[in-house]
Design a protein around this motif. Structure first.
Motif, PDB file in Angstrom:
ATOM      1  N   GLU A   1      23.704   8.453   4.428  1.00  9.63           N
ATOM      2  CA  GLU A   1      23.183   7.613   3.343  1.00  9.63           C
ATOM      3  C   GLU A   1      22.268   6.513   3.879  1.00  9.63           C
ATOM      4  OE1 GLU A   1      23.238   7.830   0.044  1.00  9.63           O
ATOM      5  OE2 GLU A   1      24.486   9.634   0.033  1.00  9.63           O
ATOM      6  N   GLN A   2      22.594   6.001   5.073  1.00 13.17           N
ATOM      7  CA  GLN A   2      21.758   4.930   5.631  1.00 13.17           C
ATOM      8  C   GLN A   2      20.410   5.488   6.094  1.00 13.17           C
ATOM      9  OE1 GLN A   2      23.006   2.237   4.566  1.00 13.17           O
ATOM     10  NE2 GLN A   2      24.858   3.439   4.185  1.00 13.17           N
ATOM     11  N   VAL A   3      20.402   6.727   6.589  1.00 11.53           N
ATOM     12  CA  VAL A   3      19.129   7.383   6.923  1.00 11.53           C
ATOM     13  C   VAL A   3      18.302   7.537   5.649  1.00 11.53           C
ATOM     14  CG1 VAL A   3      18.080   9.558   7.693  1.00 11.53           C
ATOM     15  CG2 VAL A   3      19.972   8.563   8.988  1.00 11.53           C
ATOM     16  N   LEU A   4      18.960   7.962   4.584  1.00 13.06           N
ATOM     17  CA  LEU A   4      18.269   8.097   3.296  1.00 13.06           C
ATOM     18  C   LEU A   4      17.760   6.736   2.813  1.00 13.06           C
ATOM     19  CD1 LEU A   4      17.451   9.939   0.957  1.00 13.06           C
ATOM     20  CD2 LEU A   4      19.725   9.615  -0.019  1.00 13.06           C
ATOM     21  N   ASN A   5      18.562   5.699   3.029  1.00  9.88           N
ATOM     22  CA  ASN A   5      18.131   4.357   2.628  1.00  9.88           C
ATOM     23  C   ASN A   5      16.855   3.930   3.360  1.00  9.88           C
ATOM     24  OD1 ASN A   5      20.130   4.001   0.755  1.00  9.88           O
ATOM     25  ND2 ASN A   5      21.485   2.825   2.094  1.00  9.88           N
ATOM     26  N   LEU A   6      16.737   4.356   4.623  1.00 14.49           N
ATOM     27  CA  LEU A   6      15.500   4.060   5.361  1.00 14.49           C
ATOM     28  C   LEU A   6      14.324   4.736   4.675  1.00 14.49           C
ATOM     29  CD1 LEU A   6      16.550   4.508   9.111  1.00 14.49           C
ATOM     30  CD2 LEU A   6      15.804   2.373   8.026  1.00 14.49           C
ATOM     31  N   ALA A   7      14.510   6.007   4.320  1.00 16.86           N
ATOM     32  CA  ALA A   7      13.427   6.781   3.708  1.00 16.86           C
ATOM     33  C   ALA A   7      13.027   6.226   2.336  1.00 16.86           C
ATOM     34  CB  ALA A   7      13.842   8.247   3.578  1.00 16.86           C
ATOM     35  N   LYS A   8      13.933   5.496   1.708  1.00 15.33           N
ATOM     36  CA  LYS A   8      13.629   4.904   0.394  1.00 15.33           C
ATOM     37  C   LYS A   8      12.724   3.674   0.507  1.00 15.33           C
ATOM     38  CE  LYS A   8      18.226   5.962  -1.510  1.00 15.33           C
ATOM     39  NZ  LYS A   8      19.527   5.272  -1.724  1.00 15.33           N
TER      40      LYS A   8
ATOM     41  N   VAL B   1       4.803   9.175  11.318  1.00 14.96           N
ATOM     42  CA  VAL B   1       5.959   8.709  12.108  1.00 14.96           C
ATOM     43  C   VAL B   1       6.564   7.536  11.334  1.00 14.96           C
ATOM     44  CG1 VAL B   1       5.260   9.319  14.461  1.00 14.96           C
ATOM     45  CG2 VAL B   1       4.425   7.197  13.463  1.00 14.96           C
ATOM     46  N   PRO B   2       7.756   7.135  11.615  1.00 11.54           N
ATOM     47  CA  PRO B   2       8.718   7.633  12.596  1.00 11.54           C
ATOM     48  C   PRO B   2       9.630   8.725  12.011  1.00 11.54           C
ATOM     49  CG  PRO B   2       9.521   5.607  11.617  1.00 11.54           C
ATOM     50  CD  PRO B   2       8.216   5.901  10.952  1.00 11.54           C
ATOM     51  N   HIS B   3      10.221   9.479  12.918  1.00 11.62           N
ATOM     52  CA  HIS B   3      11.234  10.450  12.512  1.00 11.62           C
ATOM     53  C   HIS B   3      12.582   9.728  12.474  1.00 11.62           C
ATOM     54  CE1 HIS B   3       8.071  13.291  13.102  1.00 11.62           C
ATOM     55  NE2 HIS B   3       7.957  12.949  14.383  1.00 11.62           N
ATOM     56  N   LEU B   4      13.413  10.161  11.547  1.00  3.80           N
ATOM     57  CA  LEU B   4      14.699   9.479  11.354  1.00  3.80           C
ATOM     58  C   LEU B   4      15.862  10.364  11.825  1.00  3.80           C
ATOM     59  CD1 LEU B   4      14.077   8.110   7.719  1.00  3.80           C
ATOM     60  CD2 LEU B   4      13.321   7.139   9.903  1.00  3.80           C
ATOM     61  N   HIS B   5      16.831   9.726  12.456  1.00  3.38           N
ATOM     62  CA  HIS B   5      17.955  10.480  13.016  1.00  3.38           C
ATOM     63  C   HIS B   5      19.280   9.812  12.651  1.00  3.38           C
ATOM     64  CE1 HIS B   5      15.061  12.478  15.793  1.00  3.38           C
ATOM     65  NE2 HIS B   5      14.454  11.311  15.696  1.00  3.38           N
ATOM     66  N   GLY B   6      20.263  10.617  12.303  1.00  2.00           N
ATOM     67  CA  GLY B   6      21.609  10.111  12.042  1.00  2.00           C
ATOM     68  C   GLY B   6      22.558  10.642  13.102  1.00  2.00           C
ATOM     69  N   TRP B   7      23.166   9.733  13.843  1.00  5.08           N
ATOM     70  CA  TRP B   7      24.074  10.115  14.932  1.00  5.08           C
ATOM     71  C   TRP B   7      25.435   9.452  14.724  1.00  5.08           C
ATOM     72  CZ3 TRP B   7      20.756   8.890  19.969  1.00  5.08           C
ATOM     73  CH2 TRP B   7      19.666   9.758  20.008  1.00  5.08           C
ATOM     74  N   VAL B   8      26.471  10.085  15.296  1.00  2.00           N
ATOM     75  CA  VAL B   8      27.799   9.453  15.303  1.00  2.00           C
ATOM     76  C   VAL B   8      28.361   9.506  16.722  1.00  2.00           C
ATOM     77  CG1 VAL B   8      30.134   9.431  14.362  1.00  2.00           C
ATOM     78  CG2 VAL B   8      28.234  10.114  12.890  1.00  2.00           C
TER      79      VAL B   8
END
Ligand code: CO
Length: 210
Positions: free
Chosen positions: A154-161, A174-181
């Motif tokens: 959801e936080q990655v999506l929030n960036l894209a918003k 750019v930039p590309h977005l990445h979600g990691w745990v």
């Protein structure tokens, strides 16, 4: 020696060791900051961006808060994001959560934490968006860990918003977005999501006049 004095003493040792290996080490860093990555991570002391990725000073621009949140009214996050994207021109933004995150755990309770309530309200919203999936998990630990993954997504999506990201996508791809745990138990990072620049999200959030 007081505990904080140890930090200052160890800093002297660190600086000396850096210079011993590379006399130009600090001279180089003084003149230019050119990181390729923006890291949005949890404030948790066990998840330091540089150490766990084997990176050096100068390589990652870092923002950390409780539970690695991207809150669209957070002036601090937005300022870091704008600077990283528009001035530093980072190529990748990494949102890195971690299993066992106390912030997410707190959001899954009904306790009153005071001021922190306002922050973790955003995590409760993530729970509500994914209520069916999360509430269907009976094992408490697995449920928390799944919430941690969904929160990162959801936080990655929030960036894209944000208009900052959409504008950069349109102008420079750019930039590309990445979600990691990150897993505290074995020190390994699990990539769980990737959003290439230019990805179309729900049209509700897309600006047409950037
Ligand atoms: Co955490």
């Amino acid at each position: 020696m007081q505990s904080y004095e140890r930090l200052l003493a160890d800093n002297k040792v660190w600086a000396r060791e850096k210079l011993a290996v590379d006399p130009e080490y600090f001279n180089r860093l003084v003149h230019v900051q050119n990181p390729e990555f923006l890291w949005i991570g949890c404030s948790d002391s066990r998840v330091p961006a540089n150490e766990i990725t084997g990176t050096q000073p100068g390589e990652i621009f870092v923002h950390r808060n409780i539970a690695n949140m991207v809150v669209h009214t957070d002036l601090n996050l937005l300022s870091v994001l704008q600077y990283a994207v528009e001035v530093l021109k980072v190529k990748h933004i990494i949102v890195c959560g971690h299993y066992g995150c106390g912030g997410v755990k707190a959001a899954m309770t009904n306790h009153n934490f005071g001021i922190i309530n306002k922050w973790i309200r955003n995590i409760k919203d993530v729970h509500r968006f994914h209520r069916e999936e999360v509430d269907a998990i009976t094992d408490e630990k697995q449920q928390l860990n799944r919430m941690i993954e969904l929160n990162v997504q959801e936080q990655v999506l929030n960036l894209a918003k944000t208009s900052i990201i959409q504008k950069a996508w349109k102008e420079r791809n750019v930039p590309h977005l990445h979600g990691w745990v990150y897993d505290l138990q074995d020190g390994l990072i699990k990539p769980i999501q990737e959003m290439q620049a230019g990805t179309h999200i729900d049209a509700l959030y897309e600006f047409d006049d950037l």
